[in-house]
Design an enzyme around this catalytic site. Structure first.
Site, PDB file in Angstrom:
ATOM      1  N   PHE A  61      -7.099  -1.112  -2.458  1.00 30.71           N
ATOM      2  CA  PHE A  61      -5.870  -0.509  -3.285  1.00 30.71           C
ATOM      3  C   PHE A  61      -6.173   0.287  -4.805  1.00 30.71           C
ATOM      4  O   PHE A  61      -6.043   1.489  -5.253  1.00 30.71           O
ATOM      5  CB  PHE A  61      -4.713  -1.317  -3.523  1.00 30.71           C
ATOM      6  CG  PHE A  61      -3.574  -0.634  -3.997  1.00 30.71           C
ATOM      7  CD1 PHE A  61      -2.724  -0.120  -3.166  1.00 30.71           C
ATOM      8  CD2 PHE A  61      -3.177  -0.647  -5.490  1.00 30.71           C
ATOM      9  CE1 PHE A  61      -1.592   0.460  -3.329  1.00 30.71           C
ATOM     10  CE2 PHE A  61      -1.892   0.053  -5.675  1.00 30.71           C
ATOM     11  CZ  PHE A  61      -1.130   0.599  -4.865  1.00 30.71           C
ATOM     12  N   GLU A  62      -7.304  -0.406  -5.452  1.00 31.81           N
ATOM     13  CA  GLU A  62      -7.916  -0.041  -6.628  1.00 31.81           C
ATOM     14  C   GLU A  62      -8.977   0.999  -6.463  1.00 31.81           C
ATOM     15  O   GLU A  62      -9.248   1.827  -7.501  1.00 31.81           O
ATOM     16  CB  GLU A  62      -8.516  -1.087  -7.583  1.00 31.81           C
ATOM     17  CG  GLU A  62      -7.134  -2.077  -8.119  1.00 31.81           C
ATOM     18  CD  GLU A  62      -6.665  -3.136  -7.047  1.00 31.81           C
ATOM     19  OE1 GLU A  62      -7.492  -3.728  -6.266  1.00 31.81           O
ATOM     20  OE2 GLU A  62      -5.398  -3.067  -7.241  1.00 31.81           O
ATOM     21  N   VAL A 116     -10.197  -3.489   5.099  1.00 21.77           N
ATOM     22  CA  VAL A 116      -8.617  -4.101   5.252  1.00 21.77           C
ATOM     23  C   VAL A 116      -8.750  -4.705   6.516  1.00 21.77           C
ATOM     24  O   VAL A 116      -8.800  -4.012   7.459  1.00 21.77           O
ATOM     25  CB  VAL A 116      -7.863  -2.950   4.803  1.00 21.77           C
ATOM     26  CG1 VAL A 116      -6.413  -3.644   4.802  1.00 21.77           C
ATOM     27  CG2 VAL A 116      -8.018  -2.399   3.501  1.00 21.77           C
ATOM     28  N   THR A 124       1.566 -10.466   7.495  1.00 20.15           N
ATOM     29  CA  THR A 124       2.857  -9.605   6.782  1.00 20.15           C
ATOM     30  C   THR A 124       2.077  -8.049   6.960  1.00 20.15           C
ATOM     31  O   THR A 124       0.926  -7.666   7.366  1.00 20.15           O
ATOM     32  CB  THR A 124       2.882  -9.709   5.494  1.00 20.15           C
ATOM     33  OG1 THR A 124       1.679  -9.628   4.705  1.00 20.15           O
ATOM     34  CG2 THR A 124       3.226 -11.572   5.578  1.00 20.15           C
ATOM     35  N   HIS A 146       1.308  -6.175   4.261  1.00 24.97           N
ATOM     36  CA  HIS A 146       0.751  -6.127   3.027  1.00 24.97           C
ATOM     37  C   HIS A 146      -0.525  -5.113   3.199  1.00 24.97           C
ATOM     38  O   HIS A 146      -0.748  -4.000   2.527  1.00 24.97           O
ATOM     39  CB  HIS A 146       0.363  -7.208   2.378  1.00 24.97           C
ATOM     40  CG  HIS A 146      -0.546  -7.026   1.108  1.00 24.97           C
ATOM     41  ND1 HIS A 146       0.626  -6.559   0.030  1.00 24.97           N
ATOM     42  CD2 HIS A 146      -1.592  -7.324   0.556  1.00 24.97           C
ATOM     43  CE1 HIS A 146      -0.320  -6.546  -1.053  1.00 24.97           C
ATOM     44  NE2 HIS A 146      -1.691  -6.721  -0.804  1.00 24.97           N
ATOM     45  N   PHE A 152     -14.580   8.171   2.805  1.00 23.67           N
ATOM     46  CA  PHE A 152     -13.755   6.996   3.343  1.00 23.67           C
ATOM     47  C   PHE A 152     -14.745   6.087   4.016  1.00 23.67           C
ATOM     48  O   PHE A 152     -14.721   6.011   5.208  1.00 23.67           O
ATOM     49  CB  PHE A 152     -12.662   7.571   4.149  1.00 23.67           C
ATOM     50  CG  PHE A 152     -11.582   6.411   4.456  1.00 23.67           C
ATOM     51  CD1 PHE A 152     -10.729   5.927   3.512  1.00 23.67           C
ATOM     52  CD2 PHE A 152     -11.212   6.233   5.639  1.00 23.67           C
ATOM     53  CE1 PHE A 152      -9.841   4.882   3.764  1.00 23.67           C
ATOM     54  CE2 PHE A 152     -10.455   5.130   5.998  1.00 23.67           C
ATOM     55  CZ  PHE A 152      -9.384   4.422   5.291  1.00 23.67           C
ATOM     56  N   ARG A 207     -19.364  -4.099  12.559  1.00 21.17           N
ATOM     57  CA  ARG A 207     -19.393  -2.638  12.005  1.00 21.17           C
ATOM     58  C   ARG A 207     -20.364  -2.643  10.477  1.00 21.17           C
ATOM     59  O   ARG A 207     -20.451  -1.835   9.843  1.00 21.17           O
ATOM     60  CB  ARG A 207     -18.324  -2.079  11.519  1.00 21.17           C
ATOM     61  CG  ARG A 207     -17.616  -1.703  12.668  1.00 21.17           C
ATOM     62  CD  ARG A 207     -16.030  -1.441  12.765  1.00 21.17           C
ATOM     63  NE  ARG A 207     -15.448  -0.926  14.009  1.00 21.17           N
ATOM     64  CZ  ARG A 207     -15.111  -1.642  15.118  1.00 21.17           C
ATOM     65  NH1 ARG A 207     -15.521  -2.847  15.435  1.00 21.17           N
ATOM     66  NH2 ARG A 207     -14.776  -1.104  16.110  1.00 21.17           N
TER      67      ARG A 207
END
Ligand code: INI
Length: 159
Positions: free
Chosen positions: A63-64, A87, A92, A94, A119, A133
């Site tokens: 996220f940062e 990720v 959940t 999130h 990315f 990966r």
């Protein structure tokens, strides 16, 4: 000029000797992201980048990544930025917000600054998929991302 089709082609070559490349790597899931970082650095060195033209910064989570990538883009102005994260789907939602905002923010950084911002954030269903990966070699996604960064940077140099 492409002789056969009579069209002008612009291709990015693999020469990193004249490039400055920044890498932003997330420490979350570092068992995956550090091997991706190794892969990216391997590729850059294989393609003759100078050691001090690689700038690596570490953030807590994916996220940062965008805010630091954007600050690097506007201050250091490298030829490309490789954003590395991982990720993994959890119980959940999130993970979804983290992955989604990382993707949106990284694309925004690229488009608003004109600096290829790659990315290299794995988004997987399981840890096993992420491990697969991030193994050493040319199929390591960090290695592949560095190839994309070099090519895009060398296209930009021709435009
Ligand atoms: N960050 C990741 O890089 N990967 C994840 O899988 C993840 N999950 O699932 O929670 C994750 N969360 C942390 C997030 O990136 C931020 O660091 C945190 O929310 C603080 O802003």
């Amino acid at each position: 000029m492409n002789e056969q089709n009579n069209v002008q082609e612009i291709r990015g070559n693999h020469d990193a000797s004249g490039l400055k490349i920044a890498i932003v790597v997330s420490e979350f899931n570092s068992n995956i992201t550090l091997p991706l970082l190794e892969g990216a650095i391997d590729c850059l060195k294989h393609n003759k980048i100078l050691n001090n033209n690689i700038i690596v910064s570490y953030v807590s989570g994916a996220f940062e990544i965008p805010v630091i990538a954007k600050k690097i883009a506007t201050s250091i102005k490298p030829d490309a930025i490789i954003c590395i994260g991982c990720v993994i789907k959890h119980e959940t939602d999130h993970y979804f917000h983290v992955a989604n905002q990382a993707a949106i923010g990284i694309a925004e950084c690229a488009l608003s600054t004109g600096i290829p911002t790659i990315f290299s954030v794995l988004t997987t269903l399981t840890e096993e998929q992420a491990i697969e990966r991030s193994k050493p070699g040319k199929e390591n996604k960090g290695y592949e991302s560095a190839e994309a960064a070099i090519k895009a940077a060398n296209i930009i140099k021709q435009l």
